[in-house]
Design an enzyme around this catalytic site. Sequence first.
Site, PDB file in Angstrom:
ATOM      1  N   CYS A 248     -46.318  41.641 -21.382  1.00 53.56           N
ATOM      2  CA  CYS A 248     -45.897  42.000 -20.016  1.00 53.56           C
ATOM      3  C   CYS A 248     -45.830  40.724 -19.188  1.00 53.56           C
ATOM      4  O   CYS A 248     -46.576  40.544 -18.220  1.00 53.56           O
ATOM      5  CB  CYS A 248     -46.847  43.018 -19.405  1.00 53.56           C
ATOM      6  SG  CYS A 248     -47.079  44.471 -20.420  1.00 53.56           S
ATOM      7  N   ALA A 250     -43.196  38.731 -17.555  1.00 61.93           N
ATOM      8  CA  ALA A 250     -42.350  38.254 -16.449  1.00 61.93           C
ATOM      9  C   ALA A 250     -43.023  38.496 -15.096  1.00 61.93           C
ATOM     10  O   ALA A 250     -43.754  39.482 -14.954  1.00 61.93           O
ATOM     11  CB  ALA A 250     -41.005  38.982 -16.476  1.00 61.93           C
ATOM     12  N   PRO A 251     -42.826  37.628 -14.119  1.00 65.52           N
ATOM     13  CA  PRO A 251     -41.915  36.463 -14.107  1.00 65.52           C
ATOM     14  C   PRO A 251     -42.473  35.197 -14.750  1.00 65.52           C
ATOM     15  O   PRO A 251     -41.801  34.165 -14.701  1.00 65.52           O
ATOM     16  CB  PRO A 251     -41.655  36.250 -12.612  1.00 65.52           C
ATOM     17  CG  PRO A 251     -42.911  36.731 -11.953  1.00 65.52           C
ATOM     18  CD  PRO A 251     -43.406  37.883 -12.796  1.00 65.52           C
ATOM     19  N   GLY A 252     -43.656  35.237 -15.317  1.00 67.02           N
ATOM     20  CA  GLY A 252     -44.048  34.134 -16.178  1.00 67.02           C
ATOM     21  C   GLY A 252     -45.098  33.172 -15.639  1.00 67.02           C
ATOM     22  O   GLY A 252     -45.313  32.107 -16.232  1.00 67.02           O
ATOM     23  N   GLY A 253     -45.768  33.552 -14.564  1.00 63.92           N
ATOM     24  CA  GLY A 253     -46.796  32.658 -14.002  1.00 63.92           C
ATOM     25  C   GLY A 253     -47.878  32.317 -15.025  1.00 63.92           C
ATOM     26  O   GLY A 253     -48.299  31.157 -15.149  1.00 63.92           O
ATOM     27  N   LYS A 254     -48.289  33.343 -15.765  1.00 65.39           N
ATOM     28  CA  LYS A 254     -49.388  33.113 -16.716  1.00 65.39           C
ATOM     29  C   LYS A 254     -48.864  32.468 -17.992  1.00 65.39           C
ATOM     30  O   LYS A 254     -49.540  31.640 -18.606  1.00 65.39           O
ATOM     31  CB  LYS A 254     -50.126  34.433 -16.987  1.00 65.39           C
ATOM     32  CG  LYS A 254     -50.739  34.960 -15.696  1.00 65.39           C
ATOM     33  CD  LYS A 254     -51.369  36.303 -15.820  1.00 65.39           C
ATOM     34  CE  LYS A 254     -51.819  36.787 -14.451  1.00 65.39           C
ATOM     35  NZ  LYS A 254     -50.708  37.111 -13.518  1.00 65.39           N
ATOM     36  N   ASP A 311     -51.445  41.250 -18.919  1.00 64.52           N
ATOM     37  CA  ASP A 311     -51.414  41.454 -17.463  1.00 64.52           C
ATOM     38  C   ASP A 311     -50.641  42.759 -17.263  1.00 64.52           C
ATOM     39  O   ASP A 311     -49.429  42.752 -17.064  1.00 64.52           O
ATOM     40  CB  ASP A 311     -50.705  40.259 -16.815  1.00 64.52           C
ATOM     41  CG  ASP A 311     -50.721  40.319 -15.300  1.00 64.52           C
ATOM     42  OD1 ASP A 311     -51.467  41.142 -14.741  1.00 64.52           O
ATOM     43  OD2 ASP A 311     -49.983  39.538 -14.675  1.00 64.52           O
ATOM     44  N   CYS A 364     -53.512  43.484 -11.297  1.00 61.10           N
ATOM     45  CA  CYS A 364     -53.600  43.155  -9.859  1.00 61.10           C
ATOM     46  C   CYS A 364     -53.852  44.457  -9.108  1.00 61.10           C
ATOM     47  O   CYS A 364     -53.086  44.833  -8.235  1.00 61.10           O
ATOM     48  CB  CYS A 364     -52.348  42.437  -9.372  1.00 61.10           C
ATOM     49  SG  CYS A 364     -50.829  43.356  -9.616  1.00 61.10           S
TER      50      CYS A 364
HETATM   51  C1  LIG Z   1     -47.794  42.655 -13.550  1.00 65.90           C
HETATM   52  S1  LIG Z   1     -46.237  42.195 -14.140  1.00 65.90           S
HETATM   53  C2  LIG Z   1     -46.614  40.796 -15.089  1.00 65.90           C
HETATM   54  C3  LIG Z   1     -46.737  39.500 -14.321  1.00 65.90           C
HETATM   55  C4  LIG Z   1     -46.807  38.289 -15.223  1.00 65.90           C
HETATM   56  N1  LIG Z   1     -47.865  38.413 -16.195  1.00 65.90           N
HETATM   57  C5  LIG Z   1     -47.008  36.988 -14.461  1.00 65.90           C
HETATM   58  O1  LIG Z   1     -48.105  36.479 -14.398  1.00 65.90           O
HETATM   59  O2  LIG Z   1     -46.011  36.469 -13.921  1.00 65.90           O
HETATM   60  C6  LIG Z   1     -45.970  43.404 -15.353  1.00 65.90           C
HETATM   61  C7  LIG Z   1     -44.703  43.215 -16.211  1.00 65.90           C
HETATM   62  O3  LIG Z   1     -44.839  44.083 -17.339  1.00 65.90           O
HETATM   63  C8  LIG Z   1     -43.544  44.502 -17.729  1.00 65.90           C
HETATM   64  N2  LIG Z   1     -43.772  45.680 -18.604  1.00 65.90           N
HETATM   65  C9  LIG Z   1     -44.159  46.918 -18.224  1.00 65.90           C
HETATM   66  N3  LIG Z   1     -44.334  47.703 -19.311  1.00 65.90           N
HETATM   67  C10 LIG Z   1     -44.057  46.942 -20.396  1.00 65.90           C
HETATM   68  C11 LIG Z   1     -44.054  47.177 -21.791  1.00 65.90           C
HETATM   69  N4  LIG Z   1     -44.375  48.375 -22.296  1.00 65.90           N
HETATM   70  N5  LIG Z   1     -43.719  46.163 -22.604  1.00 65.90           N
HETATM   71  C12 LIG Z   1     -43.401  44.938 -22.115  1.00 65.90           C
HETATM   72  N6  LIG Z   1     -43.373  44.656 -20.795  1.00 65.90           N
HETATM   73  C13 LIG Z   1     -43.693  45.646 -19.946  1.00 65.90           C
HETATM   74  C14 LIG Z   1     -42.863  44.765 -16.424  1.00 65.90           C
HETATM   75  O4  LIG Z   1     -41.464  44.748 -16.572  1.00 65.90           O
HETATM   76  C15 LIG Z   1     -43.380  43.583 -15.580  1.00 65.90           C
HETATM   77  O5  LIG Z   1     -42.507  42.495 -15.667  1.00 65.90           O
END
Ligand SMILES: C[S@@+](CC[C@H](N)C(=O)[O-])C[C@H]1O[C@@H](n2cnc3c(N)ncnc32)[C@H](O)[C@@H]1O
Length: 430
Positions: A248, A250-254, A311, A364
């Site tokens: 999970c 995007a947007p890729g901070g971690k 995340d 979060c």
């Molecule tokens: C909280 S954000 C992640 C933020 C990211 N870790 C960062 O630090 O920038 C959650 C992300 O999970 C993705 N997502 C939700 N369910 C998912 C799944 N089953 N498989 C992959 N990605 C998923 C969403 O599209 C979203 O981009």
Amino acid sequence: MSKPNTPARHRPHRPAPRPDADPTRDLAFDILCGVVEHRRMLETTLDRSTVADARDRASAHRLAATVLRHMGSLTELLQPLLRREPPAPVRCALLMGVAQLRLLATPPHAAVGTIVALLRRRGLAPFAGLANAVLRRVAREGDTLADGLDDARLDVPPWLWSAWGDRARSIAAGLHREAPLDLTMRPGAEAPAGGEVLPNGSIRFPVGTRVTELPGFESGQFWVQDVAASMPARLLNAQPGWSVVDLCAAPGGKTAQMAVSDVRVTAVERDAARIVRLQENLARLNVEAECVTADATTWRPAVPVDAVLLDAPCSATGTLRRHPDVLWVKRPRDVTALAEGQDRLIDAAYEMLRPDGILLYAVCSLQDEEGPQRIQAALKKGWRLDPFTPDELAAMPMARTPEGYFRTHPGMWLERGGMDGFFAARLRRV
Ligand SMILES: C[S@@+](CC[C@H](N)C(=O)[O-])C[C@H]1O[C@@H](n2cnc3c(N)ncnc32)[C@H](O)[C@@H]1O
């Protein structure tokens, strides 16, 4: 020559002049009606809007977000001035007027005039007189009307207030503030001048700072990441040579935090548009990670990996300072559904890890159901808790819970500008 004195009923009909267009207030009004009438997220209305000017969009966002952040107390202040419940759009317009008067320092004649004009433009002319009278009274007697109101309590929906327990008042105090701009620096990069160095190494700039105008942005010396959001990857502390899956992503901070440290990262993200954004962000930072568009519940790596950073998608109540619409859009049943998805993602992570591999779980969210309760559920399914030590959280001792979880909320470090709410825990595959 004077005009003949024509009786009113014989005068030719002329439509009332259309009040001047006001894209800022029109868009703010659409955002608020979207939240209040349809539980539509602020960003959704903003994305659909045809208002093109960036300043109009920013002003509309600010006005709508101010109303949303104070919606309970502004509503309560209006109550004694309304003999009958007005239609929802009229209430939204009145709330905008009160926010302009009491929170945004708009001069009274403009605060009242713009709302009266808005109502006329939007087919609500019969309520223009009411708005005029009510808002003039707020301009004159606002302090008296607001006296004794418990803003903190009123501005949080009751279900969230009770879910937050003894943290509620402190969280609510943090929610009345806008979030400052926090940067995570690439290792060894020089921080732009003027920022405050926070104890964990993040650099903080005041509310309203434009990141693209800071020196070093184009060359990828840093990226935007709230101080609390930077902690899960810091706590994972992945070492060069480790294979890590960022689920999970995007947007890729971690992903970026790990990739700048020569960790082999595979970023898995379900949303194709968001993975493009992730790739653009990594390209600006000039770091590499394998990017996979896939559903994390079914995707598996070719060989078991050393660590997974999950995340997980969540209610995002930890980011209410930035997204006050979430206060009025989310419901308890949304949290229940999200918790089920979080369990599925934790189960999937188990199948990706080598024995004793690490899962760094993060959300979060301020909700127990999405944090401690998910860890308690996981501990019944073959995971072992690896608590964070006081040394690991020396920069943020208040964020370490007795169980060894990491937990922040917007009321922490308030004197420095607060922080987002985050929960993180470290688990080991048995
Ligand atoms: C909280 S954000 C992640 C933020 C990211 N870790 C960062 O630090 O920038 C959650 C992300 O999970 C993705 N997502 C939700 N369910 C998912 C799944 N089953 N498989 C992959 N990605 C998923 C969403 O599209 C979203 O981009």
